[in-house]
Design a protein around this motif. Sequence first.
Motif, PDB file in Angstrom:
ATOM      1  N   LYS A 238       0.836  -1.205   0.000  1.00  0.00           N
ATOM      2  CA  LYS A 238       0.000   0.000   0.000  1.00  0.00           C
ATOM      3  C   LYS A 238       0.868   1.251   0.000  1.00  0.00           C
ATOM      4  CE  LYS A 238      -3.280  -1.412   3.040  1.00  0.00           C
ATOM      5  NZ  LYS A 238      -3.718  -1.305   4.417  1.00  0.00           N
ATOM      6  N   LEU A 239       1.911   1.254   0.840  1.00  0.00           N
ATOM      7  CA  LEU A 239       2.794   2.426   0.901  1.00  0.00           C
ATOM      8  C   LEU A 239       3.522   2.607  -0.427  1.00  0.00           C
ATOM      9  CD1 LEU A 239       4.449   2.471   4.443  1.00  0.00           C
ATOM     10  CD2 LEU A 239       2.342   3.495   3.657  1.00  0.00           C
ATOM     11  N   ALA A 240       3.974   1.500  -0.998  1.00  0.00           N
ATOM     12  CA  ALA A 240       4.674   1.579  -2.285  1.00  0.00           C
ATOM     13  C   ALA A 240       3.752   2.173  -3.354  1.00  0.00           C
ATOM     14  CB  ALA A 240       5.164   0.189  -2.712  1.00  0.00           C
ATOM     15  N   ASP A 241       2.476   1.810  -3.286  1.00  0.00           N
ATOM     16  CA  ASP A 241       1.500   2.365  -4.246  1.00  0.00           C
ATOM     17  C   ASP A 241       1.413   3.883  -4.115  1.00  0.00           C
ATOM     18  OD1 ASP A 241       0.811   0.042  -5.461  1.00  0.00           O
ATOM     19  OD2 ASP A 241      -0.967  -0.331  -4.225  1.00  0.00           O
ATOM     20  N   SER A 242       1.409   4.370  -2.880  1.00  0.00           N
ATOM     21  CA  SER A 242       1.328   5.826  -2.678  1.00  0.00           C
ATOM     22  C   SER A 242       2.552   6.498  -3.283  1.00  0.00           C
ATOM     23  CB  SER A 242       1.273   6.175  -1.192  1.00  0.00           C
ATOM     24  OG  SER A 242       0.227   5.488  -0.599  1.00  0.00           O
ATOM     25  N   ALA A 243       3.724   5.908  -3.107  1.00  0.00           N
ATOM     26  CA  ALA A 243       4.944   6.501  -3.679  1.00  0.00           C
ATOM     27  C   ALA A 243       4.863   6.489  -5.201  1.00  0.00           C
ATOM     28  CB  ALA A 243       6.174   5.722  -3.212  1.00  0.00           C
ATOM     29  N   GLN A 286       6.441  10.126   6.546  1.00  0.00           N
ATOM     30  CA  GLN A 286       5.569   9.199   5.818  1.00  0.00           C
ATOM     31  C   GLN A 286       6.086   9.025   4.391  1.00  0.00           C
ATOM     32  OE1 GLN A 286       3.499   7.201   6.881  1.00  0.00           O
ATOM     33  NE2 GLN A 286       2.228   6.597   5.135  1.00  0.00           N
ATOM     34  N   THR A 287       6.577  10.120   3.802  1.00  0.00           N
ATOM     35  CA  THR A 287       7.117  10.036   2.428  1.00  0.00           C
ATOM     36  C   THR A 287       8.321   9.095   2.393  1.00  0.00           C
ATOM     37  OG1 THR A 287       6.405  12.307   2.132  1.00  0.00           O
ATOM     38  CG2 THR A 287       7.918  11.440   0.475  1.00  0.00           C
ATOM     39  N   ASP A 288       9.190   9.175   3.405  1.00  0.00           N
ATOM     40  CA  ASP A 288      10.328   8.241   3.466  1.00  0.00           C
ATOM     41  C   ASP A 288       9.820   6.797   3.496  1.00  0.00           C
ATOM     42  OD1 ASP A 288      12.498  10.032   3.571  1.00  0.00           O
ATOM     43  OD2 ASP A 288      12.160  10.388   5.712  1.00  0.00           O
ATOM     44  N   ARG A 289       8.829   6.537   4.355  1.00  0.00           N
ATOM     45  CA  ARG A 289       8.302   5.170   4.479  1.00  0.00           C
ATOM     46  C   ARG A 289       7.767   4.669   3.142  1.00  0.00           C
ATOM     47  NH1 ARG A 289       6.295   7.010   9.308  1.00  0.00           N
ATOM     48  NH2 ARG A 289       7.508   6.183  11.032  1.00  0.00           N
ATOM     49  N   GLU A 290       7.086   5.562   2.454  1.00  0.00           N
ATOM     50  CA  GLU A 290       6.520   5.166   1.159  1.00  0.00           C
ATOM     51  C   GLU A 290       7.620   4.893   0.142  1.00  0.00           C
ATOM     52  OE1 GLU A 290       2.470   7.787   1.919  1.00  0.00           O
ATOM     53  OE2 GLU A 290       3.828   8.387   0.319  1.00  0.00           O
ATOM     54  N   ASN A 291       8.623   5.782   0.115  1.00  0.00           N
ATOM     55  CA  ASN A 291       9.716   5.595  -0.853  1.00  0.00           C
ATOM     56  C   ASN A 291      10.537   4.342  -0.541  1.00  0.00           C
ATOM     57  OD1 ASN A 291       9.223   7.742  -2.567  1.00  0.00           O
ATOM     58  ND2 ASN A 291      10.312   9.203  -1.276  1.00  0.00           N
ATOM     59  N   ILE A 292      10.754   4.082   0.743  1.00  0.00           N
ATOM     60  CA  ILE A 292      11.502   2.876   1.135  1.00  0.00           C
ATOM     61  C   ILE A 292      10.709   1.633   0.722  1.00  0.00           C
ATOM     62  CG2 ILE A 292      12.236   1.520   3.150  1.00  0.00           C
ATOM     63  CD1 ILE A 292      13.007   4.275   4.451  1.00  0.00           C
ATOM     64  N   SER A 293       9.398   1.666   0.948  1.00  0.00           N
ATOM     65  CA  SER A 293       8.567   0.522   0.560  1.00  0.00           C
ATOM     66  C   SER A 293       8.637   0.288  -0.938  1.00  0.00           C
ATOM     67  CB  SER A 293       7.103   0.770   0.955  1.00  0.00           C
ATOM     68  OG  SER A 293       7.000   0.912   2.341  1.00  0.00           O
ATOM     69  N   LEU A 294       8.597   1.376  -1.694  1.00  0.00           N
ATOM     70  CA  LEU A 294       8.672   1.244  -3.154  1.00  0.00           C
ATOM     71  C   LEU A 294      10.027   0.674  -3.588  1.00  0.00           C
ATOM     72  CD1 LEU A 294       7.579   1.737  -6.005  1.00  0.00           C
ATOM     73  CD2 LEU A 294       8.388   4.097  -5.858  1.00  0.00           C
ATOM     74  N   ALA A 295      11.095   1.203  -3.007  1.00  0.00           N
ATOM     75  CA  ALA A 295      12.436   0.734  -3.390  1.00  0.00           C
ATOM     76  C   ALA A 295      12.598  -0.742  -3.019  1.00  0.00           C
ATOM     77  CB  ALA A 295      13.505   1.592  -2.707  1.00  0.00           C
ATOM     78  N   PHE A 296      12.053  -1.122  -1.862  1.00  0.00           N
ATOM     79  CA  PHE A 296      12.114  -2.519  -1.419  1.00  0.00           C
ATOM     80  C   PHE A 296      11.335  -3.409  -2.390  1.00  0.00           C
ATOM     81  CE2 PHE A 296       9.938  -5.954   0.907  1.00  0.00           C
ATOM     82  CZ  PHE A 296      11.041  -6.682   1.328  1.00  0.00           C
TER      83      PHE A 296
END
Length: 393
Positions: A238-243, A286-296
Amino acid sequence: MKILAIETSCDETAIALLECKGDESSATFKILGNSLISQINIHQEFGGVFPAVAKREHAKNLVPLLLSCLEEAGMLREDLQAISAELHERITQTLAREFELSAHFFEALSEVEVPNIDAIAVTYGPGLEPALWVGVSFAKALALLWDKPLIAVNHMEGHLLSALANEQIADNTFKIADIQLPLLGLLVSGGHTEIQEMNPFGTYALIGQTRDDAVGEAYDKVARMLGLPYPGGPEISKLADSARERAGENPYTFPRPMLHDPHCDFSFSGLKTSVLYTIKGKELTQTDRENISLAFEDAVSEVLYVKTKRAIEQTDAHTLAIGGGVSANKNIKRYFQNRLSAEYPHIVMKIPVPLLTGDNAVMIAIASYYHARLGQFADVETLSANGNLSLAQ
Ligand code: KG4
Ligand code: ZN
């Protein structure tokens, strides 16, 4: 053929009743009853699955699930439901206390009319051994009481074969179609990450596997680092989707372990550690969390794909089935679809219908049908649970 299947390998207790027909390349499966209780809320407190807790919960859940499954299938007479309600209250209490099947269990079930089924199937591995044993003992007891043959099923084979039955042809009815061998199974769950070759049908060879963490486990651990609840897969996704929706440059990128090594094995612990070092001592927005999720998620998708691609080259596979809890991930699925259609347009990709991505008993019934057709039944006296059971012999 009507099969009652039981699944207790991890944190889902599930019982399903299926009517299975046809041969392996075009079998149909009608779900007559499907009952499941997830223990996720209970395990969330601990951030993972505790075997002793899972065992206790399975023991508590099996009888009510059996009765609701039979009821859904129209195989429980109304007058017996009333009797059973009182009796199964007693046995569930006993089961919860003693962690084992007791005489009360037989007493209750002898009140239930023997259902019109042909066999009983059960997951006997891999998974948490104490949890598996609850299901195996329950299945054995039913097989003896009702005088039905018993079929032992490998949980990972359930994930793989249920991915093949992904064509819905009617309400609650699924069909296997378009299967050409050799077939590769990419099995991605909380406990496993492996590539199996199936050729001929029902015969497996291990092509690659994780040397450390499973991919679902990596999702769960990274989620924990980011302060997200268990299970982590859907949360990270979900977080990756937001990023992704925000688009733009992602300041984070993570390594793709073993990507270029000339084998089909995986490693996810280095990726997980890399996330840990990246976030250590940092105040994350929150933006960091989203970007980290996307990169992961990008790193995971690429590693899974490149290893699968190597396996395709090695085996000249015609079908790719992706199974296990992580197969619910839309981004991994999209990544595979894009690259496969560009690089291997002849390969048919099979992903389970959403109902069957996570652990369930329908998939155990599906896999058991093949064993039944081959006359492969288990011995009620000697069948044991095996936490480390592997698919390839
Ligand atoms: O197959 P499964 O339900 O249970 C096992 O046999 O292990 O797989 C559970 C795993 C968990 O690690 C969970 O985080 C992961 O599947 N998972 C996902 C998603 N949904 C579940 N991982 C990534 N994306 C998802 N959407
Ligand atoms: Zn599973």
